[in-house]
Enzyme design. Structure first.
Site, PDB file in Angstrom:
ATOM      1  N   LYS A 100     102.982 124.784 -51.845  1.00 11.24           N
ATOM      2  CA  LYS A 100     101.714 124.787 -52.573  1.00 11.24           C
ATOM      3  C   LYS A 100     101.002 126.140 -52.439  1.00 11.24           C
ATOM      4  O   LYS A 100     100.508 126.701 -53.423  1.00 11.24           O
ATOM      5  CB  LYS A 100     100.833 123.649 -52.043  1.00 11.24           C
ATOM      6  CG  LYS A 100     101.444 122.268 -52.229  1.00 11.24           C
ATOM      7  CD  LYS A 100     100.533 121.166 -51.732  1.00 11.24           C
ATOM      8  CE  LYS A 100     100.402 121.177 -50.219  1.00 11.24           C
ATOM      9  NZ  LYS A 100     101.662 120.890 -49.531  1.00 11.24           N
ATOM     10  N   HIS A 119     128.646 102.267 -29.986  1.00 12.85           N
ATOM     11  CA  HIS A 119     127.370 102.081 -30.691  1.00 12.85           C
ATOM     12  C   HIS A 119     127.375 102.857 -32.011  1.00 12.85           C
ATOM     13  O   HIS A 119     127.080 102.294 -33.077  1.00 12.85           O
ATOM     14  CB  HIS A 119     126.219 102.550 -29.803  1.00 12.85           C
ATOM     15  CG  HIS A 119     124.869 102.368 -30.424  1.00 12.85           C
ATOM     16  ND1 HIS A 119     124.039 101.318 -30.123  1.00 12.85           N
ATOM     17  CD2 HIS A 119     124.183 103.111 -31.345  1.00 12.85           C
ATOM     18  CE1 HIS A 119     122.924 101.409 -30.817  1.00 12.85           C
ATOM     19  NE2 HIS A 119     122.990 102.504 -31.571  1.00 12.85           N
ATOM     20  N   GLU A 120     127.706 104.148 -31.960  1.00 15.28           N
ATOM     21  CA  GLU A 120     127.749 104.946 -33.184  1.00 15.28           C
ATOM     22  C   GLU A 120     128.870 104.478 -34.097  1.00 15.28           C
ATOM     23  O   GLU A 120     128.730 104.502 -35.330  1.00 15.28           O
ATOM     24  CB  GLU A 120     127.921 106.427 -32.837  1.00 15.28           C
ATOM     25  CG  GLU A 120     126.773 107.031 -32.037  1.00 15.28           C
ATOM     26  CD  GLU A 120     125.436 106.860 -32.711  1.00 15.28           C
ATOM     27  OE1 GLU A 120     125.392 106.851 -33.962  1.00 15.28           O
ATOM     28  OE2 GLU A 120     124.425 106.711 -32.004  1.00 15.28           O
ATOM     29  N   ASP A 136     116.603 101.295 -33.574  1.00 13.58           N
ATOM     30  CA  ASP A 136     117.233 100.601 -34.705  1.00 13.58           C
ATOM     31  C   ASP A 136     116.442  99.349 -35.078  1.00 13.58           C
ATOM     32  O   ASP A 136     116.159  99.095 -36.249  1.00 13.58           O
ATOM     33  CB  ASP A 136     118.667 100.198 -34.349  1.00 13.58           C
ATOM     34  CG  ASP A 136     119.548 101.399 -34.057  1.00 13.58           C
ATOM     35  OD1 ASP A 136     119.255 102.469 -34.597  1.00 13.58           O
ATOM     36  OD2 ASP A 136     120.506 101.256 -33.281  1.00 13.58           O
TER      37      ASP A 136
END
Length: 676
Positions: free
Chosen positions: A217, A433-434, A509
């Site tokens: 801007k 987990h991933e 999560d």
């Protein structure tokens, strides 16, 4: 090897410009003046020495000064030790003895009653006031930055960009084509106002640029001034308000006076929400300094003459909190949204910031633009700068794809934490987990491709999964949101299936999934039990804070229904993630093994692992009301104003289609990151 020598000359000049030297000089002048006015040329001796001189007959005249117990003696000739004129003091009990010795010396004597010196008395009275005046003068002068600005609080602090300064043009602005088109008229009017006035056209008095931080801007406003070649006054909204009442309004008047005297010109006010918020919204009603400043700003904008050729450009991140009187036609006639750039805009921005940087032959900026959906111009500039820093740190000469990939990861999730060494068991849990996130995303039918999975700690995350869209999205369907919920729960489900003992790593999560599910129920109308109803007030008070300004406009019974629907969506996502991970357990084990060995997997490696993944069956057709008959009409996506971020788990779940992407401190809310 050279050593720098301190600039003593500059230090001395700075010392003499300070108030301390003048204060010391004033004290010295007072002391010297008092000494000159009160001194009489007599040398002081002890009382015993004076009495001895009276007894030796060397005194020709004596004077006794009453009240001071002082005796002035004039000797017959210069005394070898004391001189010709001496004086001594005595205590009151010794007075008769002194008078007796003077009488016995046969010297001429006289009694004197001391008369007050008018000038000495006046100086003694005025000296403290003079010293205080000097002190206050120089203190205020130093506070105001020197010069004769002690009484100039009401002067504008706007910075005038000179014509000799480096100009910014529209060629330096990329990714904001619509905003540039709107501002082209402003440039044309400032260059040739007669062309518009001949057909009765009135140029907008004010232009408001609004959008997320970092979208350019301020750069757009500078580009308008550079293209038009007119004086450009730049000031921040907070510079108007001071601790003194009336200063803000005075500075507004002074700023507009300067701009009119140098018209055609442009006034640019950055962060105008500092003075342009709703009046009467805060504590104290409308009687505070900020509102007086806003009132004066409204008056000045209304007072513009059609032929004045002064245009006000303002920028803000919060157009929703501005006062309605400021936004009406006749003040800010034109409001231009400056959003995060699309794919083509990101490529153009990267090309602009890539000028002058030694890019390797294999670098493709379009591929880099695809990896950075939702990034603003400031983010992209930071990516290239981080890549240049990494290249210089490794003593390389060219910026290659490796440096750019690492730079994107640093901007998204923070720097890699090489010092954090995880135990083997914790590393195994992180890998599964991933892997659960990645497998759940790959098994859904409405998600974007998984492009990267890593178990290297970065920022506050132990690992992350990146899911990036193939193209920019401007709307999102219910099935896509349900898929996001499912792969958000994939990490937690993988821990439950493999270890039967989940960890706290899925807390973010669960938080993000719950937030998305609640918005589906209360904002998007994606719950049959609630219907297409917007729940929760959005008229937040601008002074009550982000977490205190909301209001609940529905009953307790409906609140219970909302909670039940949110829980139902989360349970459904948990069930779907459980189903696809159980069906693809061999793929999960293979993925975890690869992650433990290589730590990071890219798109091609993941595509090879996921080539035989069993997809989740299609969900049944959803209707907003069970009483409504099935329809064969295709679903229609309603576009929103701004593109959305795609699939963020742990680092933030994908945002809705009606809200602009919000950036948070690390780990950043960036496209498609699932962290441990």
């Amino acid at each position: 090897m050279g050593f720098s020598r301190p600039n003593h000359h500059m230090d001395m000049k700075r010392l003499f410009r300070g108030p301390l030297v003048w204060i010391v000089l004033a004290i010295v002048v007072v002391i010297v003046g008092s000494t000159l006015l009160t001194g009489n040329g007599y040398r002081e001796i002890t009382t015993q020495q004076g009495l001895n001189l009276l007894k030796t007959g060397t005194v020709t005249s004596a004077k006794i000064v009453d009240g001071e117990q002082r005796v002035d003696l004039v000797l017959s000739s210069d005394y070898k030790t004391f001189g010709k004129q001496v004086q001594f003091y005595y205590v009151t009990p010794r007075g008769p003895e002194v008078v007796s010795d003077i009488t016995a010396s046969n010297a001429k004597f006289d009694d004197q009653v001391p008369q007050t010196n008018f000038f000495a008395s006046l100086l003694g009275v005025l000296a403290p006031f003079l010293i205080l005046g000097v002190i206050f003068y120089f203190v205020f002068r130093s506070m105001q930055g020197g010069g004769n600005r002690v009484m100039q609080f009401g002067k504008s602090k706007a910075r005038l960009v000179s014509k000799d300064a480096a100009k910014v043009t529209f060629a330096d602005v990329a990714g904001a084509d619509e905003a540039i088109e709107e501002l082209e008229e402003i440039k044309d009017f400032l260059k040739d106002p007669a062309r518009f006035q001949a057909v009765g056209a009135r140029i907008p008095k004010g232009v408001l640029l609004y959008g997320p931080p970092g979208t350019g801007k301020t750069l757009l406003a500078r580009a308008v001034a550079g293209e038009a070649g007119v004086p450009f006054y730049s000031i921040s909204g907070s510079d108007f308000v001071e601790m003194f009442v009336g200063v803000g309004a005075s500075r507004v008047r002074d700023l507009f006076t300067q701009a009119k005297e140098n018209s055609p010109s442009i006034i640019f006010v950055d962060e105008i929400d500092a003075v342009g918020r709703h009046r009467g919204a805060g504590i104290g009603g409308g009687n505070d300094e900020r509102e007086q400043t806003l009132n004066q700003l409204l008056v000045e904008m209304d007072g513009f003459d059609v032929k004045t050729n002064v245009i006000l450009i303002a920028a803000t991140n919060r157009p929703d909190v501005l006062d309605p009187a400021l936004l009406r036609p006749g003040r800010f006639d034109r409001q231009i949204g400056v959003d995060a750039p699309d794919l083509q805009g990101r490529k153009q921005i990267l090309e602009v910031h890539g000028r002058g940087k030694p890019l390797a032959a294999g670098v493709d900026l379009e591929v880099l633009a695809r990896k950075t959906p939702g990034f603003t111009g400031a983010d992209l500039a930071n990516v290239l700068n981080e890549a240049a820093l990494l290249t210089a740190r490794s003593h390389a000469q060219l910026i290659d794809n490796r440096a750019l990939d690492e730079a994107v990861d640093r901007v998204m999730a923070g720097p890699q934490r090489r010092s954090r060494i995880m135990a083997d068991k914790e590393k195994l849990i992180t890998a599964y987990h991933e892997g659960g996130h990645a497998l759940a995303a790959a098994a859904m039918r409405h998600t974007d491709p998984v492009t990267k999975v890593t178990i290297l700690p970065r920022g506050r995350a132990l690992g992350y999964t990146m899911v990036l869209p193939l193209q920019d999205k401007y709307s999102i369907t219910r099935n896509e949101l349900l898929d996001q919920l499912a792969y958000a729960m994939g990490g937690r489900v993988a821990e439950e299936i493999v270890f039967h003992d989940p960890t706290s790593g899925a807390s973010n999560d669960i938080e993000k999934a719950t937030s998305t599910a609640r918005r589906m129920v209360t904002e998007y109308g994606m719950s049959a039990a609630i219907g297409s109803v917007k729940l929760g007030g959005s008229n937040n008070e601008p002074f009550m804070g982000r977490d205190m300004g909301g209001s609940r406009d529905y009953s307790e019974n409906l609140a219970e229904t909302v909670d039940a629907e949110v829980r139902l969506l989360i349970e459904q996502a948990h069930t779907e993630a459980w189903e696809v991970i159980n069906d693809n357990r061999d793929v999960l084990d293979k993925l975890a093994t690869e992650l433990l060995e290589k730590e990071t997997l890219d798109h091609d490696q993941l595509a090879e692992i996921f080539k035989d993944v069993k997809k989740l069956p299609e969900r049944p057709l959803w209707l907003s009301s069970k009483e409504r008959p099935l329809s064969d009409l295709p679903a229609v996506k309603v576009p929103s104003k701004a593109p959305i971020d795609a699939g963020v788990v742990d680092g933030g779940v994908q945002s809705d289609s009606t809200s602009k992407p919000k950036r948070t401190p690390r780990p950043r809310k960036s496209p498609g990151i699932a962290t441990a």
